[in-house]
Enzyme design. Structure first.
Site, PDB file in Angstrom:
ATOM      1  N   CYS A   1       0.831  -1.205   0.000  1.00 34.91           N
ATOM      2  CA  CYS A   1       0.000   0.000   0.000  1.00 34.91           C
ATOM      3  C   CYS A   1       0.869   1.260   0.000  1.00 34.91           C
ATOM      4  O   CYS A   1       2.002   1.265   0.464  1.00 34.91           O
ATOM      5  CB  CYS A   1      -0.917  -0.007   1.217  1.00 34.91           C
TER       6      CYS A   1
ATOM      7  N   ASP B   1      -6.316  -3.473  11.118  1.00 39.09           N
ATOM      8  CA  ASP B   1      -5.097  -2.692  11.302  1.00 39.09           C
ATOM      9  C   ASP B   1      -4.946  -2.394  12.789  1.00 39.09           C
ATOM     10  O   ASP B   1      -5.867  -2.603  13.586  1.00 39.09           O
ATOM     11  CB  ASP B   1      -5.211  -1.387  10.503  1.00 39.09           C
TER      12      ASP B   1
END
Length: 218
Positions: free
Chosen positions: A6, A136
C-alpha cells in the site's frame, strides 16, 4: 497468500512492486497521508502496470461523490474504506459501483472484536456486507500506515473465519515478522505500507522483495 503493498506513489515504483509479485497495489487518496497521490498520478500508475496486479483505491471518509468521480477517472479493481464509513454508506456505494469489491478496514484496540460483529450485523440489516475485512492497529493520530502491530492474539481468538468476510491482516507487518503473523492469524491476505519503506512513502525494492518472498514461503 494475497499480498498488498500500500501507498504506491509513482508509476516506476508500481512497476517494480508488480514485477516482484505483489497481488495488489494500494493507491492512497487520503490527503493528510504522506502516501497520498493525485488522481492524475493514479492514472499514470494504472497505465503503467499490467492487469495481473489489482489496484486498490484507499479512501478515508470521502463522500460518495468523490469516490465515484475518482473511479470514473482511474481504473480501480477494489475500494478500501479506512475511515468511519457506516453500513449505510457501504450499501449506497455498492449500489453506485456494483462491480467493485469493498474492503472495510478496522483499527482494533479492544480485547475482542465485538465492534466488528456489531458492524457486520448492521451491514446485514442494510443489505450489503464488505467483501473483505482488513484489520489494522489502532492509533489515535492516524487512519493507518503507523507501523504499529495489530493484536494478533485477539484476532486469532475472536475472528469468525467461517462466517465473516475473508480477513486481510495489516498493522506493522515487515519482512521480519510477516511469516510469524501469517502463522499466528492465518489470514486470507496481508497488507503493508511503512514496513517496506526506507523513508515515509518511499518503497525499498529490497524490503518489498523480502516481504513478498517471505509471505509466499509462509
Amino acid at each position: 497468500m494475497w499480498t498488498k503493498i500500500c501507498g504506491i506513489r509513482d508509476a516506476e515504483t508500481a512497476r517494480m512492486v508488480a514485477d516482484l509479485g505483489a497481488s495488489a497495489l494500494g493507491l492512497n487518496f487520503y490527503a493528510p497521508s504522506p502516501r497520498c497521490i493525485s488522481v492524475e498520478t493514479a492514472g499514470e500508475i494504472a497505465t503503467a502496470v499490467s492487469k495481473n496486479v489489482a489496484l486498490v483505491g484507499l479512501f478515508v471518509n470521502h463522500s460518495l461523490e468523490d469516490i465515484e468521480t475518482i473511479c470514473q477517472s482511474v481504473s480501480l479493481d477494489l475500494l478500501q474504506l479506512h475511515g468511519d464509513e457506516t453500513p449505510e454508506f457501504l450499501a449506497e456505494l455498492a449500489e453506485r459501483l456494483p462491480n467493485l469489491p469493498l474492503i472495510r478496514a478496522f483499527r482494533v484496540r479492544e480485547a475482542n472484536l465485538e465492534s466488528i460483529a456489531a458492524y457486520l450485523s448492521d451491514c446485514d440489516r442494510c443489505g450489503k456486507r464488505p467483501d473483505y475485512l482488513l484489520i489494522d492497529a489502532y492509533s489515535p493520530d492516524a487512519f493507518g500506515g503507523t507501523g504499529k502491530v495489530a493484536p494478533w492474539a485477539v484476532i486469532q481468538e475472536y475472528y469468525q473465519f467461517t462466517e465473516w468476510p475473508p480477513l486481510i491482516l495489516a498493522g506493522g507487518l515487515t519482512p521480519e515478522n510477516v511469516a510469524e503473523a501469517i502463522a499466528a492469524v492465518q489470514p486470507f491476505g496481508v497488507d503493508t505500507a511503512s514496513g517496506v519503506e526506507s523513508a515515509p512513502g518511499m518503497k525499498s525494492e529490497e524490503l518489498v522483495a523480502s516481504f513478498i518472498n517471505r509471505t509466499k514461503k509462509a
